[in-house]
Design an enzyme around this catalytic site. Structure first.
Site, PDB file in Angstrom:
ATOM      1  CE  LYS A  30      -3.977  -1.753   2.637  1.00 12.22           C
ATOM      2  NZ  LYS A  30      -4.988  -1.588   1.591  1.00 12.22           N
ATOM      3  NE  ARG A  69     -10.950  -9.820  -1.882  1.00 11.00           N
ATOM      4  CZ  ARG A  69     -11.271  -8.944  -2.824  1.00 11.00           C
ATOM      5  NH1 ARG A  69     -11.464  -9.332  -4.056  1.00 11.00           N
ATOM      6  NH2 ARG A  69     -11.429  -7.665  -2.511  1.00 11.00           N
TER       7      ARG A  69
END
Ligand code: BES
Ligand code: ZN
Ligand code: ZN
Length: 477
Positions: free
Chosen positions: A252, A326
Site C-alpha cells: 500500500k 477474503r
C-alpha cells in the site's frame, strides 16, 4: 456507571431533550426563560439556575422526523457539555419520547464519553471527569424499563470493549494477543478454541497461511462458542482479523497506512458481541470465529501469481496480496460451516476500499446468498443503529472472480469496477449451502474525526447489530 430510573430530576445538572415547538412548554416546567432556544437536532443551550445547578436544553428536531439515533446524538452532545462542567452525575429527561428512550439515553452517554487514553502518560487522564451516575427521568416507574436499562448498559459497554481492542496498535494487538483476549472470556457459557499455526497446517488452511507467511507473527483461528442451556438456533459470526494490513508484496502507499491497524475490526466485533450475548444469556447458540494474521511483505511473503488450495479444497490464484481479507475469510467461513453446521452465518470485514467509495462512512455494505437473512440483518441494523445497505450479489457476479488457471482469483474483473461485489463473490465460493450475509465495514469500522457519538478511532461497528440480531432470532419460533 450507575443508572437510576427516577420520577423527578435529582442532580445539579439536568438535561432536557425536546422536540421543536415544545420549547416554551419545557421552559415553564423548569421555570425558565429560553426564548431564543430552537430545539433543532444537535443544538444545546445551557441555563444557569444557581452557582452549581444548570439545565441543558437539547434539541431533537421535528417530532415527525424523530428516530432513536437523534436522541443518542443529542445525548452525546449533552454528555460533552456535562464534561465541560466536570459533572460526575447528571439527570436526563427525554420523557417527550415514548419508546426505547432509556436504552438510547444510556447508549448516547456510554458511547459518547468514550475515549482511548490508555497510552497517554500526562494529565489528559486525570483531568477528565466521567459521568459516574446517570439518572433518567420517567413518566412512570415501569419494571420492564429496569431490564431495558441493564441490557443497554451491557451492550454499550461491549461496544466500548470492542473499540478498546480495535484501537490497540499493531505492535500490541498481534494475532496471539487477540487469541489471548478471546481466551479471557472463556467461562461457564463460552468455550474458546485457539487453532495455532501447526493446527492450521494440519487442517490445510493454506489460504489463511499464505497471508501470514510474510510475517514473523504466527496466524491463529479462534472459535468462541457460546452455548446456553436452552436454544433452538445456531448463528455463526465470522470476523476478519488482519492486525496490520501493509498490502504485502502488493504494498500500500505510505499515506494513512497507520489506519490499517483497524483492519482487525471485524474480529474485535465478534469478540465484543460474544461477550455481550453471553452476559445477556440470550437463548441462542453463537459460534464466534475469527482468523487473525498480519499482512506484511518479506522474502517469505506470498507473491502475486501464487496459487494456494483452501480448506474446502478450492484453488485460489492470488493476483493481489492486498486483497488478503477474503483469503483468510475463505478458510474461516468454510471451516465454520463444515465443523459447526450453523443455521446461518454473518461475516464482518473491513474488506474493500470500494465499499467506502460506494457507501461512505455512515452505513455498512451488505451482500448475501439469502434474501430472508438479508432482511433480518437489515432490520437489526435499523433497530440497533449499525445500519446496512444491500448491494447486489447475483449469479452473474460469480464470473468476476473466475480464474484462468485456478478455481477462483482474489482480484475481481474488470479491475477497479464493483470491487465490493467482487470481494463478496469471492467469499460466496467458500460458503456451501448455509444462508450467509457478508458485511463490508471498511467505511464504518473507524472514523478519522469526531462524528455523532463517536470520537476519532474505532466505532465498534457490528456489536450492537449482532446482539440485536441474536435477540430477534432467539425470539423466533
Ligand atoms: N483492508 C483493506 C480494505 C480497506 C481499505 C479498508 C480502505 C478500509 C479502508 C483490504 O485488505 C484491501 O486492501 N482491499 C483492496 C482490495 C483490492 C486489492 C482488490 C482495496 O480495497 O483496495
Ligand atoms: Zn489489503
Ligand atoms: Zn485488509
Amino acid at each position: 456507571m450507575q443508572v437510576e430510573l427516577t420520577n423527578k430530576p435529582n442532580s445539579e445538572i439536568i438535561a432536557v431533550a425536546m422536540f421543536q415547538g415544545e420549547e416554551q412548554k419545557n421552559a415553564k416546567t423548569y421555570n425558565l426563560d429560553i426564548n431564543t432556544f430552537k430545539a433543532k437536532p444537535g443544538v444545546c443551550q445551557t441555563v444557569l439556575l444557581s452557582k452549581n445547578s444548570k439545565v441543558i436544553f437539547a434539541g431533537l428536531g421535528k417530532k415527525e422526523d424523530y428516530n432513536s439515533e437523534l436522541l443518542k446524538k443529542a445525548v452525546a452532545k449533552i454528555t460533552a457539555v456535562a464534561a465541560v462542567f466536570k459533572a460526575k452525575e447528571i439527570t436526563i429527561d427525554a420523557t417527550c419520547v415514548e419508546s426505547n428512550s432509556v436504552s438510547s439515553i444510556i447508549e448516547g452517554v456510554v458511547l459518547g464519553q468514550y475515549a482511548f487514553l490508555k497510552y497517554k502518560t500526562n494529565g489528559d487522564k486525570t483531568e477528565r471527569v466521567e459521568i459516574e451516575k446517570l439518572n433518567i427521568v420517567l413518566n412512570a416507574n415501569k419494571k420492564e424499563l429496569e431490564t431495558q436499562a441493564k441490557t443497554a448498559l451491557v451492550i454499550a459497554n461491549a461496544v466500548n470493549y470492542c473499540r478498546d481492542l480495535a484501537n490497540e496498535p499493531a505492535n500490541v494487538a498481534t494475532p496471539n494477543f487477540l487469541a489471548q483476549t478471546a481466551t479471557t472470556l472463556a467461562g461457564k457459557n463460552i468455550v474458546v478454541t485457539v487453532l495455532d499455526k501447526q493446527e492450521l497446517q494440519k487442517l490445510e488452511c493454506n489460504s489463511l497461511l499464505s497471508v501470514s507467511q510474510g510475517s514473523i507473527q504466527p496466524p491463529v483461528m479462534v472459535v468462541m462458542e457460546y452455548k446456553p442451556a436452552k436454544y433452538n438456533k445456531t448463528i455463526s459470526l465470522v470476523g476478519k482479523g488482519i492486525t496490520f494490513d501493509s498490502g504485502g508484496i502488493s504494498l500500500k502507499p505510505g499515506k494513512d497506512m497507520d489506519q490499517m491497524k483497524f483492519d482487525k475490526s471485524g474480529a474485535c466485533a465478534v469478540i465484543g458481541s460474544v461477550k455481550a450475548i453471553a452476559e445477556l444469556q440470550l437463548p441462542i447458540r453463537v459460534v464466534g470465529v475469527f482468523a487473525a494474521t498480519e499482512n506484511l511483505p518479506s522474502g517469505s511473503a506470498s507473491k502475486p501469481g501464487d496459487v494456494v488450495k483452501a480448506y474446502n479444497g478450492k484453488t485460489i490464484e492470488i493476483l493481489n496480496t492486498d486483497a488478503e481479507g477474503r483469503l483468510i475469510l475463505a478458510d474461516a467461513l468454510s471451516y465454520t460451516e463444515k465443523n459447526y453446521k450453523p443455521d446461518c452465518i454473518v461475516d464482518i470485514a473491513t474488506l474493500t476500499g470500494a465499499c467506502v467509495v460506494a457507501l461512505g462512512n455512515g452505513v455498512s455494505g451488505l451482500m448475501s446468498n439469502n434474501a430472508e437473512l438479508t432482511q433480518k440483518v437489515i432490520q437489526a441494523g435499523e433497530e440497533s443503529g449499525d445500519r446496512c445497505w444491500e448491494l447486489p450479489l447475483w449469479p452473474e457476479h460469480d464470473e468476476k472472480v473466475k480464474s484462468d488457471i485456478a478455481d477462483v482469483k482474489n482480484l475481481g474483473s474488470p479491475e477497479g469496477s464493483g470491487g465490493a461485489i467482487s470481494g463478496a463473490a469471492f467469499l460466496k465460493a467458500f460458503v456451501d449451502k448455509t444462508p450467509w450475509v457478508h458485511l463490508d465495514v471498511a467505511g464504518t469500522a473507524w472514523t478519522t474525526s469526531q462524528r455523532d457519538y463517536y470520537s476519532k478511532g474505532a466505532t465498534g461497528v457490528g456489536v450492537r447489530l449482532f446482539v440485536k440480531l441474536c435477540q430477534n432470532l432467539a425470539m423466533e419460533k
